[in-house]
Structures are given as structure tokens and as C-alpha cells.
Design a protein around this motif. Structure first.
Motif, PDB file in Angstrom:
ATOM      1  N   ASP A 178       0.825  -1.207   0.000  1.00 26.40           N
ATOM      2  CA  ASP A 178       0.000   0.000   0.000  1.00 26.40           C
ATOM      3  C   ASP A 178       0.858   1.256   0.000  1.00 26.40           C
ATOM      4  O   ASP A 178       0.393   2.320  -0.421  1.00 26.40           O
ATOM      5  CB  ASP A 178      -0.924  -0.006   1.221  1.00 26.40           C
ATOM      6  N   GLY A 179       2.094   1.144   0.459  1.00 26.69           N
ATOM      7  CA  GLY A 179       3.001   2.292   0.448  1.00 26.69           C
ATOM      8  C   GLY A 179       3.428   2.703  -0.937  1.00 26.69           C
ATOM      9  O   GLY A 179       4.026   3.779  -1.108  1.00 26.69           O
ATOM     10  N   PHE A 180       3.151   1.888  -1.939  1.00 28.32           N
ATOM     11  CA  PHE A 180       3.492   2.212  -3.325  1.00 28.32           C
ATOM     12  C   PHE A 180       2.225   2.471  -4.148  1.00 28.32           C
ATOM     13  O   PHE A 180       2.164   2.156  -5.329  1.00 28.32           O
ATOM     14  CB  PHE A 180       4.298   1.072  -3.953  1.00 28.32           C
ATOM     15  N   SER A 181       1.217   3.059  -3.510  1.00 31.52           N
ATOM     16  CA  SER A 181      -0.063   3.328  -4.179  1.00 31.52           C
ATOM     17  C   SER A 181      -0.465   4.784  -4.014  1.00 31.52           C
ATOM     18  O   SER A 181      -1.626   5.097  -3.746  1.00 31.52           O
ATOM     19  CB  SER A 181      -1.162   2.412  -3.616  1.00 31.52           C
ATOM     20  N   SER A 182       0.482   5.674  -4.200  1.00 26.88           N
ATOM     21  CA  SER A 182       0.210   7.082  -3.945  1.00 26.88           C
ATOM     22  C   SER A 182      -0.521   7.767  -5.090  1.00 26.88           C
ATOM     23  O   SER A 182      -1.343   8.657  -4.860  1.00 26.88           O
ATOM     24  CB  SER A 182       1.510   7.835  -3.655  1.00 26.88           C
ATOM     25  N   PHE A 183      -0.234   7.369  -6.331  1.00 22.83           N
ATOM     26  CA  PHE A 183      -0.806   8.070  -7.484  1.00 22.83           C
ATOM     27  C   PHE A 183      -1.736   7.153  -8.263  1.00 22.83           C
ATOM     28  O   PHE A 183      -1.355   6.036  -8.636  1.00 22.83           O
ATOM     29  CB  PHE A 183       0.299   8.567  -8.413  1.00 22.83           C
ATOM     30  N   PRO A 184      -2.983   7.668  -8.533  1.00 24.05           N
ATOM     31  CA  PRO A 184      -3.602   8.880  -7.995  1.00 24.05           C
ATOM     32  C   PRO A 184      -4.294   8.591  -6.671  1.00 24.05           C
ATOM     33  O   PRO A 184      -4.378   7.439  -6.253  1.00 24.05           O
ATOM     34  CB  PRO A 184      -4.609   9.255  -9.072  1.00 24.05           C
ATOM     35  N   SER A 185      -4.809   9.612  -6.038  1.00 20.08           N
ATOM     36  CA  SER A 185      -5.492   9.443  -4.765  1.00 20.08           C
ATOM     37  C   SER A 185      -6.861   8.794  -4.982  1.00 20.08           C
ATOM     38  O   SER A 185      -7.729   9.360  -5.634  1.00 20.08           O
ATOM     39  CB  SER A 185      -5.668  10.798  -4.066  1.00 20.08           C
ATOM     40  N   GLY A 186      -7.043   7.603  -4.414  1.00 19.47           N
ATOM     41  CA  GLY A 186      -8.316   6.914  -4.556  1.00 19.47           C
ATOM     42  C   GLY A 186      -9.434   7.576  -3.774  1.00 19.47           C
ATOM     43  O   GLY A 186     -10.566   7.662  -4.252  1.00 19.47           O
ATOM     44  N   HIS A 187      -9.133   8.058  -2.568  1.00 22.56           N
ATOM     45  CA  HIS A 187     -10.146   8.760  -1.785  1.00 22.56           C
ATOM     46  C   HIS A 187     -10.642  10.004  -2.528  1.00 22.56           C
ATOM     47  O   HIS A 187     -11.836  10.303  -2.525  1.00 22.56           O
ATOM     48  CB  HIS A 187      -9.580   9.168  -0.418  1.00 22.56           C
ATOM     49  N   SER A 188      -9.711  10.705  -3.166  1.00 23.89           N
ATOM     50  CA  SER A 188     -10.092  11.929  -3.878  1.00 23.89           C
ATOM     51  C   SER A 188     -10.935  11.617  -5.107  1.00 23.89           C
ATOM     52  O   SER A 188     -11.987  12.235  -5.334  1.00 23.89           O
ATOM     53  CB  SER A 188      -8.834  12.712  -4.277  1.00 23.89           C
ATOM     54  N   SER A 189     -10.493  10.675  -5.924  1.00 26.10           N
ATOM     55  CA  SER A 189     -11.229  10.361  -7.145  1.00 26.10           C
ATOM     56  C   SER A 189     -12.590   9.757  -6.820  1.00 26.10           C
ATOM     57  O   SER A 189     -13.607  10.095  -7.446  1.00 26.10           O
ATOM     58  CB  SER A 189     -10.420   9.396  -8.018  1.00 26.10           C
ATOM     59  N   TYR A 190     -12.642   8.879  -5.846  1.00 28.01           N
ATOM     60  CA  TYR A 190     -13.907   8.212  -5.512  1.00 28.01           C
ATOM     61  C   TYR A 190     -14.895   9.184  -4.879  1.00 28.01           C
ATOM     62  O   TYR A 190     -16.087   9.163  -5.207  1.00 28.01           O
ATOM     63  CB  TYR A 190     -13.621   7.049  -4.573  1.00 28.01           C
ATOM     64  N   SER A 191     -14.418  10.024  -3.969  1.00 28.71           N
ATOM     65  CA  SER A 191     -15.334  10.968  -3.312  1.00 28.71           C
ATOM     66  C   SER A 191     -15.875  11.992  -4.301  1.00 28.71           C
ATOM     67  O   SER A 191     -17.068  12.301  -4.292  1.00 28.71           O
ATOM     68  CB  SER A 191     -14.630  11.668  -2.151  1.00 28.71           C
ATOM     69  N   PHE A 192     -15.030  12.511  -5.170  1.00 30.70           N
ATOM     70  CA  PHE A 192     -15.511  13.485  -6.144  1.00 30.70           C
ATOM     71  C   PHE A 192     -16.382  12.820  -7.206  1.00 30.70           C
ATOM     72  O   PHE A 192     -17.313  13.453  -7.720  1.00 30.70           O
ATOM     73  CB  PHE A 192     -14.337  14.214  -6.793  1.00 30.70           C
ATOM     74  N   ALA A 193     -16.113  11.573  -7.547  1.00 33.41           N
ATOM     75  CA  ALA A 193     -16.952  10.881  -8.529  1.00 33.41           C
ATOM     76  C   ALA A 193     -18.368  10.713  -8.005  1.00 33.41           C
ATOM     77  O   ALA A 193     -19.349  10.903  -8.742  1.00 33.41           O
ATOM     78  CB  ALA A 193     -16.350   9.519  -8.870  1.00 33.41           C
ATOM     79  N   GLY A 194     -18.519  10.360  -6.735  1.00 33.28           N
ATOM     80  CA  GLY A 194     -19.847  10.153  -6.180  1.00 33.28           C
ATOM     81  C   GLY A 194     -20.533  11.428  -5.740  1.00 33.28           C
ATOM     82  O   GLY A 194     -21.720  11.647  -6.024  1.00 33.28           O
ATOM     83  N   LEU A 195     -19.800  12.311  -5.063  1.00 33.21           N
ATOM     84  CA  LEU A 195     -20.421  13.501  -4.481  1.00 33.21           C
ATOM     85  C   LEU A 195     -20.600  14.618  -5.499  1.00 33.21           C
ATOM     86  O   LEU A 195     -21.560  15.387  -5.404  1.00 33.21           O
ATOM     87  CB  LEU A 195     -19.573  13.980  -3.299  1.00 33.21           C
ATOM     88  N   THR A 196     -19.717  14.741  -6.478  1.00 28.50           N
ATOM     89  CA  THR A 196     -19.952  15.714  -7.542  1.00 28.50           C
ATOM     90  C   THR A 196     -21.150  15.293  -8.379  1.00 28.50           C
ATOM     91  O   THR A 196     -21.949  16.132  -8.802  1.00 28.50           O
ATOM     92  CB  THR A 196     -18.712  15.854  -8.441  1.00 28.50           C
TER      93      THR A 196
END
Length: 403
Positions: A178-196
Motif C-alpha cells: 500500500d506504500g506504493f499506491s500514492s498516485f492517484p489518490s483513490g479517496h479523492s477520485s472516488y469521493s468526487f466521482a460520487g459527491l460531484t
């Protein structure tokens, strides 16, 4: 009574199956070991401490998936068909419209989240970018770092060289990967995909948009930009200098609007309504910010993930819903039965405008998924309804000529 087309129902079941399959592929990517990009032990950008995250994956799923899904369901059940739907309209038609708006609302949400999930997880595995807290996860073997050097000249650079992930003494492989999974941010993409998507949905249903002028040919008369409307002007007669409007214009009051001052043709919505789309966006921003304060992602990872979620949410919303400004809050109608599973070269779109043998509303033939009837009342139908007829959720009055 017309029957609902099983072929059409099957085509939308297939849509749901494909969306779930896309999400399943993303879940498969989640289990794959990501690429381990080489790093240096003296890189301050990956030297942050490993901390407890404020927003867990479970909380993210509740806020970005469950919360929008419940909201969409409640809006479709309570507010559809809206003021344009007559109280005396048949219950079956009203229920079908509610169910259709619910279905399209969830289809767009599911598509947005599924695409975000599969693309994010796939990119994480491909790039393998170290997180800001990688060294804390890694627990590297500093004493023998030269043995893990990749390229360069360790004996000359005195520690300023790249090493492989094999230098890590971390026994928890899941934590290390998991330390090599920085790009891209999953929390950011998932939250904006659902909430936007939810913000766009609410803005559409409650007509929350910047005031705008309807598209029509403006009169050259100064009355359209005057301070007050000219009372001596016949509101039903267009200015003689303006171009003739087509009789099939989608705005039946166009000629009347030509003599209305521009400032009176629209108005800003109540400010409190802005809270409806603003709250989901604020939630997405907060979730993204925690990934930076928790040292889980670099700034660019968060920005890229957020932008990807926004783009996917807009794309998914427009796949199933009319434009916010001109759509009246409705979603697109269902596909025609003959085009349920696709169309052929030389044809346009997935709706049959007007009656065809397959789509006629006659005894024994299939019904429209949305209204349970034939071409009358379907979006795209150009026929003129009769007085008091319930068409597309509104009463259609008989056509009258303007003298």
C-alpha cells in the motif's frame, strides 16, 4: 393495456451487469501487487510518519456511495414528477416516471463510481509511486543499503542513490504494498466521482443554476433592453424586423419573450438552495484534504484524483440526464425497443422520433419503460397533444395560431 418490452428491460439489466463487472475488475486490481518504484532513503518527501487515517475506506464508501444513492432514491420518490405532474394523472404513469428517474439516477452514479474505481486502482498498480510515509512503512535496512542500490555509483555518491523495495524489513506485505499506491489518490477520485455527481443531480432536480437567457432570435427593438417593458407593445406579435421563428420551436412563448426586457427573462435561485449541491462538494473537498494531512498522498496525487472524479461524474451525469439549464430536471428517456442493444451504421441515436411499426402503441405491442405507452408522451415526439391530455407530465393545450 400495452406490455413493457422485455427486450428493453433486458438491455438495462445488461447495463447494470456491465457496471458491476467494471467495479469487479477494479476490485481485482485492488488485490494485485503494485509496481514498486525505486526510491532513495534521503528523500524528505517520503519521510513523513505513518499515522492513523481520518477517513477509512469503509467511511469513504458510506459517504461517496451510500449517501448519494439514498438521496437520489428519496428525491425520485418524493419530488418526481414535480409540479408539472397533474394530481389526477394515472398512478401507474406517475409510478413509472418515479422508477425511471430512480433507475437513471443510480445508473449514472454507478457508472461514475465504477469508472473511478477501476481507473484509479489500475493506475496505482501501473505507476507504483511511493507514498509520503513510505519510509515509516518500510523500516529499511540502513546498515546494508549499498547492497540494495540500483544504478549510480554507491561508493561515490555516499548514500545518494536509488534502492529497491527489497531493502524494507516490513513483515506486513499488505502495508508495504500500500506504500506504493500514492498516485492517484483513490479517496479523492472516488469521493468526487460520487459527491460531484450528487451535486449535479440535485442542481438538475431543483433547477439550481446561474441565470441565463433562453436561446431565441432577439428582437432588434430597444424594448428588450429597456428599463421597463413597453406597455404599448403587443406581447404576442414579434417585431417586424426580427427573423421569423419556426413553428416547431421548443419554447412556445418565444414570441412573447421577444418583447420582454432581458433582465426579466430569468432570475437567481434562492441562496439557501445553493446548500444542496454545495454540501456534497464540501464533503469531497474535506475527504481529499485528509489524504494530505494524514501523509497518504502528495499534493499532485490529490489534485489529479479529484479532477478525474469530477470529469467522470460529469460524463456519467450527462449520459443519463438532460443539461441542467434546459432539461427541466429530467433524465433522458429510455432507448427505443428496436435499438435496445445498439444501433447500426447510418442511423442516429437510440430513440425513434415519431411512430414506427415496432414502437406504435397498439393492442398487444410493447410499452415505453418510462410511461408504459406508445409514442404519444415520449420525449422526442413532435405530435401535438389534445386539450387536457397528459403528455410528458404536463397538460398539452390545443395549438393556437398567433395573429
Amino acid at each position: 393495456m400495452a406490455r413493457i418490452s422485455r427486450r428493453l428491460i433486458a438491455s438495462y439489466i445488461l447495463d447494470w451487469f456491465i457496471i458491476l463487472a467494471i467495479a469487479a475488475v477494479g476490485a481485482g486490481f485492488w488485490k494485485v501487487t503494485p509496481n514498486h518504484r525505486p526510491f532513495t532513503l534521503v528523500d524528505p518527501s517520503i519521510s513523513f510518519p505513518y499515522t492513523h487515517e481520518k477517513i477509512s475506506t469503509a467511511v469513504l464508501a458510506v459517504v461517496s456511495l451510500l449517501f448519494p444513492a439514498i438521496t437520489i432514491f428519496l428525491v425520485a420518490m418524493i419530488f418526481v414528477p414535480g409540479p408539472s405532474g397533474l394530481r389526477w394523472a394515472p398512478f401507474g404513469q406517475t409510478l413509472r416516471r418515479k422508477l425511471w428517474e430512480w433507475n437513471t439516477g443510480w445508473l449514472g452514479l454507478g457508472l461514475s463510481l465504477a469508472l473511478s474505481f477501476v481507473l484509479t486502482q489500475g493506475m496505482k498498480n501501473l505507476f507504483g509511486k511511493p507514498r509520503p510515509d513510505l519510509l515509516s512503512r518500510c523500516n529499511p535496512d540502513y546498515e546494508n543499503q549499498a547492497e540494495y542500490a540500483l544504478g549510480g555509483y554507491p561508493q561515490v555518491l555516499n548514500g545518494l542513490y536509488l534502492v529497491s523495495s527489497t531493502i524494507c524489513r516490513q513483515t506486513d506485505k499488505g502495508m508495504l504494498n500500500d506504500g506504493f499506491s500514492s498516485f492517484p489518490s483513490g479517496h479523492s477520485s472516488y469521493s468526487f466521482a460520487g459527491l460531484t455527481y450528487l451535486s449535479l443531480y440535485l442542481a438538475s432536480k431543483f433547477s439550481i443554476t446561474i441565470p441565463y437567457l433562453l436561446p431565441f432570435s432577439y428582437s432588434s427593438s430597444s424594448s428588450s433592453t429597456s428599463t421597463f417593458a413597453n406597455k404599448n407593445t403587443n406581447p404576442t406579435r414579434p417585431d417586424s424586423s426580427s427573423p421569423t421563428l419556426p413553428t416547431t420551436t421548443p419554447f412556445p412563448s418565444t414570441q412573447r419573450q421577444q418583447q420582454t426586457p432581458l433582465r426579466s427573462q430569468s432570475a437567481a435561485p434562492p441562496v439557501y438552495l445553493l446548500l444542496l449541491p454545495l454540501i456534497p462538494l464540501c464533503l469531497a473537498i474535506y475527504i481529499s484534504s485528509t489524504r494530505y494531512s494524514d501523509f497518504r498522498h502528495h499534493g499532485f496525487d490529490i489534485l489529479f484524483g479529484s479532477l478525474m472524479g469530477i470529469v467522470l461524474s460529469w460524463f456519467s451525469f450527462r449520459m443519463y440526464h438532460l443539461p441542467i439549464r434546459r432539461g427541466g430536471g429530467w433524465s433522458w428517456g429510455p432507448r427505443s425497443e428496436g435499438k435496445a442493444f445498439g444501433t447500426v451504421l447510418g442511423t442516429s441515436g437510440y430513440r425513434v422520433v415519431g411512430a414506427t411499426k415496432r414502437d406504435d402503441d397498439v393492442d398487444g405491442q410493447k410499452a415505453d419503460l418510462e410511461w408504459g405507452k406508445g409514442p404519444v408522451g415520449r420525449e422526442g415526439d413532435q405530435s401535438q397533444g389534445t386539450s387536457g391530455e397528459y403528455v410528458n407530465g404536463t397538460v398539452v393545450e390545443p395549438a393556437t395560431s398567433v395573429r
